[in-house]
Design an enzyme around this catalytic site. Structure first.
Site, PDB file in Angstrom:
ATOM      1  N   HIS A 127       0.828  -1.209   0.000  1.00  0.00           N
ATOM      2  CA  HIS A 127       0.000   0.000   0.000  1.00  0.00           C
ATOM      3  C   HIS A 127       0.862   1.258   0.000  1.00  0.00           C
ATOM      4  O   HIS A 127       1.771   1.393   0.811  1.00  0.00           O
ATOM      5  CB  HIS A 127      -0.886  -0.036   1.245  1.00  0.00           C
ATOM      6  CG  HIS A 127      -1.908   1.037   1.306  1.00  0.00           C
ATOM      7  ND1 HIS A 127      -1.775   2.126   2.131  1.00  0.00           N
ATOM      8  CD2 HIS A 127      -3.090   1.185   0.659  1.00  0.00           C
ATOM      9  CE1 HIS A 127      -2.839   2.901   2.007  1.00  0.00           C
ATOM     10  NE2 HIS A 127      -3.647   2.358   1.119  1.00  0.00           N
ATOM     11  N   ASP A 185      -7.318  12.918  -7.859  1.00  0.00           N
ATOM     12  CA  ASP A 185      -6.983  11.732  -7.062  1.00  0.00           C
ATOM     13  C   ASP A 185      -8.299  11.080  -6.667  1.00  0.00           C
ATOM     14  O   ASP A 185      -9.080  11.649  -5.906  1.00  0.00           O
ATOM     15  CB  ASP A 185      -6.175  12.121  -5.828  1.00  0.00           C
ATOM     16  CG  ASP A 185      -5.679  10.903  -5.050  1.00  0.00           C
ATOM     17  OD1 ASP A 185      -6.006   9.771  -5.447  1.00  0.00           O
ATOM     18  OD2 ASP A 185      -4.956  11.091  -4.059  1.00  0.00           O
ATOM     19  N   MET A 186      -8.536   9.911  -7.199  1.00  0.00           N
ATOM     20  CA  MET A 186      -9.823   9.266  -6.940  1.00  0.00           C
ATOM     21  C   MET A 186      -9.671   7.763  -6.877  1.00  0.00           C
ATOM     22  O   MET A 186      -8.835   7.174  -7.563  1.00  0.00           O
ATOM     23  CB  MET A 186     -10.823   9.628  -8.041  1.00  0.00           C
ATOM     24  CG  MET A 186     -10.385   9.258  -9.441  1.00  0.00           C
ATOM     25  SD  MET A 186     -11.544   9.765 -10.742  1.00  0.00           S
ATOM     26  CE  MET A 186     -12.864   8.573 -10.480  1.00  0.00           C
ATOM     27  N   ALA A 187     -10.454   7.159  -5.988  1.00  0.00           N
ATOM     28  CA  ALA A 187     -10.635   5.718  -6.022  1.00  0.00           C
ATOM     29  C   ALA A 187     -11.858   5.448  -6.893  1.00  0.00           C
ATOM     30  O   ALA A 187     -12.688   6.331  -7.117  1.00  0.00           O
ATOM     31  CB  ALA A 187     -10.828   5.173  -4.620  1.00  0.00           C
ATOM     32  N   LYS A 237     -19.408   2.316 -15.151  1.00  0.00           N
ATOM     33  CA  LYS A 237     -18.241   3.062 -15.616  1.00  0.00           C
ATOM     34  C   LYS A 237     -17.096   2.947 -14.610  1.00  0.00           C
ATOM     35  O   LYS A 237     -15.940   2.707 -14.981  1.00  0.00           O
ATOM     36  CB  LYS A 237     -18.597   4.527 -15.843  1.00  0.00           C
ATOM     37  CG  LYS A 237     -19.613   4.742 -16.948  1.00  0.00           C
ATOM     38  CD  LYS A 237     -19.947   6.216 -17.118  1.00  0.00           C
ATOM     39  CE  LYS A 237     -20.997   6.418 -18.201  1.00  0.00           C
ATOM     40  NZ  LYS A 237     -21.340   7.845 -18.397  1.00  0.00           N
ATOM     41  N   GLY A 319      -8.027  19.119  -6.842  1.00  0.00           N
ATOM     42  CA  GLY A 319      -6.866  19.275  -5.988  1.00  0.00           C
ATOM     43  C   GLY A 319      -6.713  20.645  -5.356  1.00  0.00           C
ATOM     44  O   GLY A 319      -5.883  20.824  -4.450  1.00  0.00           O
TER      45      GLY A 319
END
Length: 362
Positions: A127, A185-187, A237, A319
């Site tokens: 991680h 920044d995305m999960a 998606k 951001g």
């Protein structure tokens, strides 16, 4: 079932320098060289400064357990498995992602300086915290940076009732002429699992669009959600993009993918075995960095200056909120979950770390 706590009960203001020194002391006590312990601490605290607490110091107890159980190693140097000029495959040897990732992105940046583009594919990894940090490393070097990772399966296929793909994070950072980088920044889940764990530890409910319980039914109970499945962002998606990140990280590198990537919060004695991809693109070798910065800044101003909906005072770029929050919290103190602070101090006691005094402000 969870019970809701007040903001005053669940958050505490601490000095950023104290927080970083405390985290560093924990990893030094675990046998890391002080410079490496400092790098791990800086990465975790930056996430809290930017308001991404799910990737901040709340992770320390989990890291400590995995280090003590053997599920993550103290290796710090990457092994280069394959070198093809602009692209490399490297082996992280199960070491901390906060140590392997800056090296891997450093390789990508250096190759981008030679070839215009640099790619580092990382296997046998652990991680790496907030993906934005590694994409921003490239942007701060004048490159467009991309960082991604796969995770243990947490989401079902559309219509499915079994975890088959992770909430795989993706970050893209773009340098501008002035001001902060544009940083996505995305999960690929509706939210990161860490946010649900934060809610569970603080006794807060969650929206029913975040996750299901173990049977596949949407739930507002964070503790049930931890045992259930995450829901993908934007339905099919988000699932499709998460699946492709599994390909670009684990399948491409020859590392772990799908169920081969082990859970972080279970089986602490087993390697996480996730995989990463780091990409740097040097505009200087593709038509000039200054022209690129001018165009990216013009794009940023176009977004900021676009018409607002009724009741909206300001528009933000990806951001920008995080960058401003970090700047403010460096000056005024960083707010972290009380449960996160308690976990950090308990971890410090477990490893016999010497905790500095005077960190809590309120």
């Amino acid at each position: 079932m969870t019970t809701q706590a007040s903001d005053a009960d669940r958050r505490v203001l601490v000095r950023p320098a104290w927080l970083e020194a405390t985290v560093s002391a924990v990893f030094t006590a675990l046998g890391f060289e002080p410079v490496d312990a400092g790098r791990i601490a800086a990465a975790l605290v930056e996430a809290d400064l930017r308001g991404v607490s799910s990737h901040g110091v709340m992770l320390v107890p989990m890291y400590v357990e995995r280090l003590n159980s053997g599920g993550v190693t103290r290796e710090r140097e990457l092994d280069v498995v394959h070198d093809a000029g602009a692209a490399l495959v490297v082996d992280a040897r199960g070491g901390m992602g906060q140590l392997s990732s800056p090296q891997a992105m450093g390789h990508a940046i250096e190759r981008a300086g030679r070839y215009g583009i640099g790619l580092a594919s990382v296997r046998n990894a652990h991680h790496f915290g907030a993906a934005s940090r590694w994409a921003m490393q490239a942007a701060q070097a004048g490159c467009l940076g991309i960082a991604m990772s796969n995770t243990t399966p947490l989401m079902p296929a559309p219509g499915g009732a079994e975890r088959v793909v992770g909430n795989n994070p993706l970050a893209i950072a773009v340098p501008t002429e002035d001001g902060p980088e544009i940083v996505l920044d995305m999960a690929l889940s509706a939210v990161a699992l860490g946010k649900i764990r934060l809610a569970a530890s603080a006794g807060r409910p969650i929206p029913d669009s975040w996750a299901t319980d173990a049977s596949g039914l949407p739930t507002t109970d964070a503790e049930d959600a931890v045992l259930g499945m995450l829901l993908p962002a934007a339905g099919h998606k988000g699932f499709g993009l998460a699946l492709m990140i599994d390909v670009l990280t684990g399948v491409l590198s020859g590392g772990g993918w799908g169920d081969q990537v082990r859970p972080l919060y279970r089986e602490p004695d087993r390697p996480n075995d996730c995989a990463h991809l780091f990409l740097a693109i040097d505009p200087g070798l593709l038509g000039g960095i200054e022209g690129f910065r001018q165009r990216s800044s013009a794009l940023a101003e176009r977004v900021r200056g676009s018409a607002t909906a009724p009741g909206v005072d300001r528009l933000y770029l990806p951001g920008e909120i995080e960058a401003e929050r970090a700047q403010q919290q460096r000056r005024n103190g960083v707010l972290i979950e009380r449960s996160g602070l308690d976990g950090l101090l308990a971890a410090a006691r477990t490893v016999g770390a010497v905790v500095p005094t005077g960190g809590v402000m309120s």
